[in-house]
Design an enzyme around this catalytic site. Structure first.
Site, mmCIF file in Angstrom:
data_model
loop_
_atom_site.group_PDB
_atom_site.id
_atom_site.type_symbol
_atom_site.label_atom_id
_atom_site.label_comp_id
_atom_site.label_asym_id
_atom_site.label_seq_id
_atom_site.Cartn_x
_atom_site.Cartn_y
_atom_site.Cartn_z
ATOM 1 N N PHE A 11 4.303 7.152 24.950
ATOM 2 C CA PHE A 11 4.296 7.599 26.346
ATOM 3 C C PHE A 11 2.887 7.508 26.968
ATOM 4 O O PHE A 11 2.660 6.774 27.940
ATOM 5 C CB PHE A 11 4.852 9.026 26.394
ATOM 6 C CG PHE A 11 4.668 9.761 27.680
ATOM 7 C CD1 PHE A 11 5.008 9.172 28.898
ATOM 8 C CD2 PHE A 11 4.178 11.064 27.687
ATOM 9 C CE1 PHE A 11 4.848 9.866 30.092
ATOM 10 C CE2 PHE A 11 4.027 11.761 28.869
ATOM 11 C CZ PHE A 11 4.350 11.165 30.067
ATOM 12 N N THR A 133 -4.527 17.682 21.624
ATOM 13 C CA THR A 133 -3.693 18.513 22.478
ATOM 14 C C THR A 133 -4.304 19.902 22.668
ATOM 15 O O THR A 133 -5.059 20.371 21.790
ATOM 16 C CB THR A 133 -2.295 18.653 21.843
ATOM 17 O OG1 THR A 133 -1.583 19.683 22.502
ATOM 18 C CG2 THR A 133 -2.377 19.019 20.361
ATOM 19 N N ASP A 134 -3.935 20.564 23.770
ATOM 20 C CA ASP A 134 -4.376 21.956 23.949
ATOM 21 C C ASP A 134 -3.633 22.895 23.012
ATOM 22 O O ASP A 134 -4.023 24.057 22.856
ATOM 23 C CB ASP A 134 -4.203 22.395 25.417
ATOM 24 C CG ASP A 134 -2.756 22.386 25.899
ATOM 25 O OD1 ASP A 134 -1.866 21.907 25.164
ATOM 26 O OD2 ASP A 134 -2.506 22.862 27.033
ATOM 27 N N GLU A 135 -2.568 22.405 22.359
ATOM 28 C CA GLU A 135 -1.788 23.291 21.484
ATOM 29 C C GLU A 135 -2.584 23.740 20.260
ATOM 30 O O GLU A 135 -2.219 24.707 19.598
ATOM 31 C CB GLU A 135 -0.475 22.605 21.066
ATOM 32 C CG GLU A 135 0.370 22.253 22.267
ATOM 33 C CD GLU A 135 1.804 21.885 21.938
ATOM 34 O OE1 GLU A 135 2.317 22.321 20.890
ATOM 35 O OE2 GLU A 135 2.405 21.147 22.732
ATOM 36 N N TYR A 159 3.297 20.794 14.227
ATOM 37 C CA TYR A 159 2.670 19.762 15.065
ATOM 38 C C TYR A 159 1.230 20.142 15.409
ATOM 39 O O TYR A 159 0.284 19.380 15.146
ATOM 40 C CB TYR A 159 3.480 19.545 16.354
ATOM 41 C CG TYR A 159 2.710 18.799 17.428
ATOM 42 C CD1 TYR A 159 2.330 17.474 17.241
ATOM 43 C CD2 TYR A 159 2.332 19.431 18.622
ATOM 44 C CE1 TYR A 159 1.590 16.786 18.219
ATOM 45 C CE2 TYR A 159 1.606 18.752 19.598
ATOM 46 C CZ TYR A 159 1.240 17.437 19.384
ATOM 47 O OH TYR A 159 0.510 16.777 20.337
ATOM 48 N N LYS A 163 -2.403 18.446 14.315
ATOM 49 C CA LYS A 163 -3.378 17.921 15.272
ATOM 50 C C LYS A 163 -4.720 18.649 15.108
ATOM 51 O O LYS A 163 -5.787 18.028 15.196
ATOM 52 C CB LYS A 163 -2.871 18.075 16.715
ATOM 53 C CG LYS A 163 -1.690 17.188 17.079
ATOM 54 C CD LYS A 163 -2.001 15.703 17.024
ATOM 55 C CE LYS A 163 -2.929 15.244 18.129
ATOM 56 N NZ LYS A 163 -3.080 13.752 18.120
ATOM 57 N N ASN A 188 0.186 19.567 28.707
ATOM 58 C CA ASN A 188 1.447 18.818 28.715
ATOM 59 C C ASN A 188 1.424 17.699 29.754
ATOM 60 O O ASN A 188 1.128 17.962 30.921
ATOM 61 C CB ASN A 188 2.605 19.750 29.094
ATOM 62 C CG ASN A 188 3.135 20.507 27.908
ATOM 63 O OD1 ASN A 188 2.377 20.925 27.042
ATOM 64 N ND2 ASN A 188 4.438 20.684 27.869
ATOM 65 N N ASN A 189 1.771 16.510 29.317
ATOM 66 C CA ASN A 189 1.859 15.367 30.236
ATOM 67 C C ASN A 189 3.304 15.185 30.719
ATOM 68 O O ASN A 189 4.246 15.532 30.016
ATOM 69 C CB ASN A 189 1.471 14.075 29.523
ATOM 70 C CG ASN A 189 -0.029 13.897 29.340
ATOM 71 O OD1 ASN A 189 -0.546 12.803 29.470
ATOM 72 N ND2 ASN A 189 -0.745 14.961 29.035
ATOM 73 N N PRO A 294 11.535 28.685 17.162
ATOM 74 C CA PRO A 294 10.738 29.605 16.337
ATOM 75 C C PRO A 294 9.239 29.387 16.544
ATOM 76 O O PRO A 294 8.786 28.249 16.633
ATOM 77 C CB PRO A 294 11.145 29.251 14.893
ATOM 78 C CG PRO A 294 12.002 28.048 14.961
ATOM 79 C CD PRO A 294 12.371 27.773 16.385
HETATM 80 P P1 NAD Z 1 4.519 9.500 21.647
HETATM 81 O O1 NAD Z 1 5.289 10.231 20.592
HETATM 82 O O2 NAD Z 1 5.198 9.145 22.918
HETATM 83 O O3 NAD Z 1 3.926 8.150 21.052
HETATM 84 C C1 NAD Z 1 3.333 8.069 19.787
HETATM 85 C C2 NAD Z 1 3.125 6.585 19.458
HETATM 86 O O4 NAD Z 1 2.475 6.522 18.173
HETATM 87 C C3 NAD Z 1 4.423 5.796 19.343
HETATM 88 O O5 NAD Z 1 4.281 4.543 19.996
HETATM 89 C C4 NAD Z 1 4.609 5.624 17.847
HETATM 90 O O6 NAD Z 1 5.314 4.425 17.499
HETATM 91 C C5 NAD Z 1 3.168 5.578 17.368
HETATM 92 N N1 NAD Z 1 3.034 5.998 15.967
HETATM 93 C C6 NAD Z 1 3.568 7.122 15.387
HETATM 94 N N2 NAD Z 1 3.241 7.163 14.089
HETATM 95 C C7 NAD Z 1 2.469 6.058 13.828
HETATM 96 C C8 NAD Z 1 1.816 5.568 12.683
HETATM 97 N N3 NAD Z 1 1.896 6.220 11.510
HETATM 98 N N4 NAD Z 1 1.094 4.431 12.793
HETATM 99 C C9 NAD Z 1 1.001 3.768 13.971
HETATM 100 N N5 NAD Z 1 1.628 4.181 15.100
HETATM 101 C C10 NAD Z 1 2.347 5.326 15.028
HETATM 102 O O7 NAD Z 1 3.230 10.403 21.908
HETATM 103 P P2 NAD Z 1 2.480 10.684 23.276
HETATM 104 O O8 NAD Z 1 3.182 11.757 24.004
HETATM 105 O O9 NAD Z 1 2.211 9.399 23.941
HETATM 106 O O10 NAD Z 1 1.125 11.310 22.723
HETATM 107 C C11 NAD Z 1 0.018 10.472 22.414
HETATM 108 C C12 NAD Z 1 -1.096 11.332 21.856
HETATM 109 O O11 NAD Z 1 -1.474 12.322 22.806
HETATM 110 C C13 NAD Z 1 -0.721 12.080 20.584
HETATM 111 O O12 NAD Z 1 -1.821 12.067 19.720
HETATM 112 C C14 NAD Z 1 -0.430 13.483 21.072
HETATM 113 O O13 NAD Z 1 -0.709 14.436 20.064
HETATM 114 C C15 NAD Z 1 -1.389 13.604 22.235
HETATM 115 N N6 NAD Z 1 -0.986 14.516 23.314
HETATM 116 C C16 NAD Z 1 0.245 14.396 23.903
HETATM 117 C C17 NAD Z 1 0.584 15.246 24.955
HETATM 118 C C18 NAD Z 1 1.903 15.114 25.681
HETATM 119 O O14 NAD Z 1 2.190 15.921 26.559
HETATM 120 N N7 NAD Z 1 2.725 14.103 25.390
HETATM 121 C C19 NAD Z 1 -0.307 16.233 25.370
HETATM 122 C C20 NAD Z 1 -1.546 16.322 24.734
HETATM 123 C C21 NAD Z 1 -1.874 15.461 23.724
#
Ligand code: NAD
Length: 354
Positions: A11, A133-135, A159, A163, A188-189, A294
């Site tokens: 995403f 993440t802020d989590e 999770y 992180k 959160n995005n 939980p």
């Molecule tokens: P997502 O789950 O949409 O995408 C994760 C991507 O990583 C996928 O394309 C997946 O195929 C790839 N991936 C997973 N395991 C892998 C591996 N072992 N090797 C190579 N590729 C792998 O996640 P997102 O929502 O786009 O989040 C991206 C980053 O931002 C993450 O690190 C997440 O912790 C962080 N984040 C997300 C949010 C949110 O709201 N979505 C908020 C803060 C931080």
């Protein structure tokens, strides 16, 4: 520059890849294992660009990471690959330990070896940007506090614990080995191309099909929402202008209760998709309260003043404008949603890479 992005089919990663290709002249190498969350459809506009290259690998594979780094010689690395869904981490934490902790460790070690062999300007300019993440900061329930970059870590879920572990590894590789890192922790995005298991796309797509809108408990949990394209702009600023060894919190100044988010979505759909499924009078009637998750954190909220003051970044979207764009995007992109619902987004890419 040549920018290596891990998790670029996800995403936020796909928003980062699109942002760089649309707004700069840099080249992007996308390293992604294509788990269920990886979707090459989200990169349809980039695949024919000469400045884009896809490497289908798992970040836990050290030999593959060594090869990718040696072949592409990146100037910057933006590390987004992760398991990212809290509910899945509760059902099965193993993948989260594997990718988020061991995978980050593996990538760090490959990067350390690569970095040690760089020279001159290439070495001086190199950065490893870890996206977190802020989590990791835990729960702000019962306070009006905001998370700052110095808030102690107190993760609640598998999770967020995984992180937090990865953030600690990044800081240790900086302090011990001198790897030039920057870290960002984001709220959160939401926005286009969000996998439909997450709150906002799930609610939009369920509502359009007349399915229940499951809200955890009374929906009192507060999150600080950030439009994904604002986040992509912030990440590019952090990796290109951030100070080595520093952390930047990124947030949208949009604290909302989950139930209010769902109500706003229902009201937007009343305007934008008034032809409701059979038997549905009002989208709000579909709201169903389900047993709470939980360990569910009640409130997250980010103080994003450091990135604003030091790097001049502020979000461009308000929650209202961003949410309206998001709902409209899902209404206009039913094919993207359909290919996830019927599994073809995965079947075709697996066939292509077999
Ligand atoms: P997502 O789950 O949409 O995408 C994760 C991507 O990583 C996928 O394309 C997946 O195929 C790839 N991936 C997973 N395991 C892998 C591996 N072992 N090797 C190579 N590729 C792998 O996640 P997102 O929502 O786009 O989040 C991206 C980053 O931002 C993450 O690190 C997440 O912790 C962080 N984040 C997300 C949010 C949110 O709201 N979505 C908020 C803060 C931080």
């Amino acid at each position: 520059m040549n920018i290596l992005v891990t998790g670029g089919a996800g995403f936020i990663g796909s928003a980062v890849v699109r942002h760089i290709l649309r707004n700069t002249t840099h080249t992007v190498v996308n390293v992604d294992a294509l788990t269920y969350a990886g979707n090459l459809d989200s990169l349809a506009e980039t695949v024919h660009s000469e400045r884009y290259c896809f490497e289908h690998h798992n970040i836990c594979d050290r030999a593959a990471m060594d090869t990718v780094l040696n072949v592409h010689q990146p100037d910057l690395i933006m590390h987004l690959a992760a398991e990212s869904h809290v509910d899945r981490s509760i059902d099965g934490p193993a993948e989260f330990i594997g990718t988020n902790i061991v995978g980050t460790y593996t990538l760090l070690e490959a990067t350390r070896q690569y970095y040690n062999n760089l020279n001159g300007d290439k070495k001086a300019g190199f950065r490893f940007h870890h996206i977190s993440t802020d989590e990791v900061y835990g729960d702000l329930e019962g306070t009006t506090d905001l998370f700052t970059e110095t808030t102690p870590y107190a993760p609640s879920s598998p999770y967020s614990a995984s992180k937090a572990s990865s953030d600690h590894l990044i800081r240790a590789w900086h302090r011990t080995y001198g790897l030039p890192v920057v870290i960002s922790n984001c709220s959160n995005n939401y926005g286009p191309y969000h996998f439909p298991e997450k709150l906002i796309p799930l609610m939009i797509l369920n509502a359009l099909e007349g399915k229940p809108l499951p809200v955890y408990g009374q929906g009192e949990q507060v999150r600080d929402w950030l439009y994904v394209e604002d986040h992509a702009r912030a990440l590019y600023k952090v990796v290109t202008e951030g100070h080595v060894g520093e952390t930047y919190n990124i947030g949208g100044h949009n604290e909302k209760r989950n139930i209010d988010v769902v109500h706003t979505l229902c009201d937007l759909l009343e305007q934008l998709a008034p032809a409701k499924p059979k038997g549905v009078n009002h989208y709000r009637d579909l709201i169903t309260h389900v047993t709470d998750r939980p360990g569910h954190d009640q409130r997250y909220a980010i103080d994003a003043s450091k990135i604003q003051q030091q790097l001049g970044w502020v979000p461009q979207e308000t929650f209202e404008t961003g949410l309206c764009k998001t709902v409209q995007w899902y209404l206009n992109n039913t094919d993207w949603c359909q290919r996830i619902a019927n599994g073809s987004y995965q079947r075709e890419r697996l066939g292509a890479s077999a």
